[in-house]
Design a protein around this motif. Structure first.
Motif, PDB file in Angstrom:
ATOM      1  N   ALA A  73      10.831   0.008 -36.183  1.00  0.00           N
ATOM      2  CA  ALA A  73       9.998  -0.907 -35.402  1.00  0.00           C
ATOM      3  C   ALA A  73       8.905  -1.401 -36.340  1.00  0.00           C
ATOM      4  N   ILE A  74       8.776  -2.713 -36.435  1.00  0.00           N
ATOM      5  CA  ILE A  74       7.934  -3.333 -37.469  1.00  0.00           C
ATOM      6  C   ILE A  74       6.892  -4.252 -36.836  1.00  0.00           C
ATOM      7  N   GLY A  75       5.795  -4.440 -37.538  1.00  0.00           N
ATOM      8  CA  GLY A  75       4.740  -5.317 -37.012  1.00  0.00           C
ATOM      9  C   GLY A  75       4.078  -4.619 -35.835  1.00  0.00           C
ATOM     10  N   MET A 138      17.510  -9.494 -40.073  1.00  0.00           N
ATOM     11  CA  MET A 138      17.089  -9.583 -41.473  1.00  0.00           C
ATOM     12  C   MET A 138      15.603  -9.899 -41.544  1.00  0.00           C
ATOM     13  N   CYS A 139      14.861  -8.930 -42.026  1.00  0.00           N
ATOM     14  CA  CYS A 139      13.407  -9.091 -42.121  1.00  0.00           C
ATOM     15  C   CYS A 139      13.071  -9.788 -43.429  1.00  0.00           C
ATOM     16  N   GLU A 140      12.019 -10.599 -43.384  1.00  0.00           N
ATOM     17  CA  GLU A 140      11.551 -11.307 -44.571  1.00  0.00           C
ATOM     18  C   GLU A 140      11.076 -10.342 -45.648  1.00  0.00           C
ATOM     19  N   GLU A 141      10.836  -9.092 -45.262  1.00  0.00           N
ATOM     20  CA  GLU A 141      10.375  -8.101 -46.246  1.00  0.00           C
ATOM     21  C   GLU A 141      11.527  -7.493 -47.027  1.00  0.00           C
ATOM     22  N   GLY A 220      13.998 -12.420 -39.368  1.00  0.00           N
ATOM     23  CA  GLY A 220      13.489 -11.489 -38.361  1.00  0.00           C
ATOM     24  C   GLY A 220      12.216 -11.865 -37.621  1.00  0.00           C
ATOM     25  N   TYR A 221      11.235 -12.433 -38.302  1.00  0.00           N
ATOM     26  CA  TYR A 221       9.959 -12.642 -37.601  1.00  0.00           C
ATOM     27  C   TYR A 221      10.033 -13.701 -36.520  1.00  0.00           C
ATOM     28  N   LYS A 222      11.120 -14.502 -36.515  1.00  0.00           N
ATOM     29  CA  LYS A 222      11.247 -15.488 -35.443  1.00  0.00           C
ATOM     30  C   LYS A 222      11.637 -14.834 -34.115  1.00  0.00           C
TER      31      LYS A 222
HETATM   32 MO   LIG Z   1       9.915  -8.976 -40.484  1.00  0.00          MO
END
Ligand SMILES: [Mo]
Ligand SMILES: Nc1nc2c(c(=O)[nH]1)N[C@H]1C(S)=C(S)[C@@H](COP(=O)(O)O)O[C@H]1N2
Length: 255
Positions: A73-75, A138-141, A220-222
């Motif tokens: 779990a991110i952000g 797919m996360c930008e990280e 992912g962030y979208k």
């Molecule tokens: Mo992300």
């Protein structure tokens, strides 16, 4: 439509379908979003190239259940956590108020350039068309993870409220005070869903309970977590301080 209750009427659905048809025809005409910033021209090129070269409805790859992986779990993992990067006091208070009893009092507001603005409870969404998909996030990280998502196609919700023919974008507002948007091509894509389930269970808190967006053909962030409001707009709006651009991220991140 009454508060918190979704009652489809025959006329409503037909109106919704008709206007969505109009959208599909007009979807890609006109200018791509502009950011009023020379550094953003690369985003614009990506957007144009993708929209020109790729089929609008090409599906992201879907996996087998055996391929599901663990997923961090991110952000924001809890809108009430004050040490979170995106902590927003007003949103945290609103989230605290809807968290009890499995989010029984939570409502998703769908408004803007629509014929019949409405609010939807989790039960309302659960009674609508449902889609389950196993996809790679797919996360930008740089990391990726495969998970199974279940929810209501965004397209179904947009048809229920009757999107106006002039509408071009859909904006998503979250309890952590962040927001992001997609164009109508992604909004109507069959794999773009409002997910209330993950890996066969209710969407866990850290992954955006009670409802998150899954937009499988972008980074992912979208896929905005902790949804509270959806606004359909006729014009592009990068959402300023609420959107991804403030942190230097692109608005369009097609994959
Ligand atoms: Mo992300
Ligand atoms: N509201 C909200 N949505 C969000 C985020 C966030 O911090 N807040 N983080 C984004 C990012 S960068 C990623 S990679 C995914 C992470 O989803 P996950 O926590 O389910 O792994 O959620 C996205 N959606």
């Amino acid at each position: 439509m009454t508060q918190g209750r979704f009652q489809p009427s025959r006329r409503g659905l037909i109106g919704g379908l008709a206007s969505t048809g109009g959208l599909l025809l007009s979807g890609c005409s006109g200018d791509p979003p502009t950011y009023g910033n020379i550094l953003r021209m690369g985003d614009n090129l990506t957007y144009r190239a993708h929209r020109l070269l790729l089929s609008r409805s090409a599906l992201a790859h879907e996996y087998d259940r055996s391929q599901v992986t663990s997923m961090p779990a991110i952000g924001t993992v809890d809108p009430m956590r004050t040490n979170s990067e995106l902590y927003n006091a007003q949103g945290a208070k609103a989230y605290a108020a809807i968290r009890h009893d499995d989010y029984a009092d939570w409502r998703l507001s769908v408004e803007g350039s629509v014929e019949r603005p409405a609010t939807f409870s989790l039960a309302d969404l659960g009674r609508m068309k449902r889609r389950t998909q196993i996809t790679k996030h797919m996360c930008e990280e740089g990391w990726s993870a495969i998970a199974e998502w279940t929810g209501t196609p965004l397209r179904t919700v947009l048809q229920a409220v009757g999107v106006r023919p002039s509408a071009r974008f859909v904006q998503f507002y979250a309890y952590d005070g962040s927001a992001d948007g997609i164009d109508m091509i992604d909004a109507l894509h069959p794999q773009t869903i409002l997910a209330y389930g993950m890996n066969g269970r209710a969407l866990p808190l850290g992954h955006g309970a009670p409802l998150r967006l899954r937009v499988e053909r972008q980074i992912g962030y979208k896929s905005v977590k902790f949804l509270r409001k959806i606004v359909v707009t006729d014009r592009f709006d990068d959402l300023g301080d609420l959107g991804p651009l403030k942190a230097g991220w692109a608005w369009y991140t097609g994959i």
